[in-house]
Design a protein around this motif. Sequence first.
Motif, PDB file in Angstrom:
ATOM      1  N   GLU A  82       0.775  -1.034  -0.459  1.00 36.07           N
ATOM      2  CA  GLU A  82      -0.028   0.056   0.117  1.00 36.07           C
ATOM      3  C   GLU A  82       0.729   1.641  -0.281  1.00 36.07           C
ATOM      4  OE1 GLU A  82      -4.161   1.811   2.379  1.00 36.07           O
ATOM      5  OE2 GLU A  82      -2.251   1.010   3.665  1.00 36.07           O
ATOM      6  N   ARG A 100      -0.960   5.905   1.258  1.00 36.14           N
ATOM      7  CA  ARG A 100      -2.858   5.326   1.838  1.00 36.14           C
ATOM      8  C   ARG A 100      -3.306   4.993   0.946  1.00 36.14           C
ATOM      9  NH1 ARG A 100      -3.272   5.345   8.209  1.00 36.14           N
ATOM     10  NH2 ARG A 100      -1.229   5.624   7.416  1.00 36.14           N
ATOM     11  N   TRP A 111      -3.296   0.257  -3.249  1.00 38.82           N
ATOM     12  CA  TRP A 111      -2.920  -1.062  -3.523  1.00 38.82           C
ATOM     13  C   TRP A 111      -1.800  -0.941  -4.847  1.00 38.82           C
ATOM     14  CZ3 TRP A 111      -1.800  -3.565   0.628  1.00 38.82           C
ATOM     15  CH2 TRP A 111      -2.015  -3.031   1.892  1.00 38.82           C
TER      16      TRP A 111
END
Length: 177
Positions: free
Chosen positions: A157, A160, A163
Amino acid sequence: MDGVGGRSGTDGERVRLVPWSEEDLWLLRRTNSPGMTEHLGGPEGEERLLARHRRYVEPGPGRMYRVTLADGGETVGSVGYWQRAWRGTEVWETGWGVLPEFQGRGLAVRAARAVREVARAAGSHRYLHAFPGVDHAASNAVCRGAGFTLLGQTDFEYPRGHWIRSNDWRVDLQRGD
């Protein structure tokens, strides 16, 4: 400390790591382009850039550096290492960026090797990891050239909420490899 030197073998340009300072915000802004952030989730807004700059300037575990040419002092990019919890233990993580006009000259490999030695000297963690996207050929080549060992792929990740499929590269700082 006014800087740390780094060189790849006996050939090529030497780099110097200069601790990040208040005056280095321009470099964050310069590298906040679509081309430079393509593998990192894209450009950040000004508020996030300022917050990142503040983290880079303030003392904490790890350190960010402006990378300069040892001969002449021209800024070519940035590199750093910071603490991260990874698979049940605390490790150092590293990342770098070289300005487009300096890419392809081996400077990122030299900077990664230099920051590896700084992290080793810090002595607080055994491992230094890098997590470039599996499709980021240049950063994976830097890891190979800087002596990291490929452990495999992982979902990672960054930033934040974003992914990516990454390679997990590692250097054992205690063994020296």
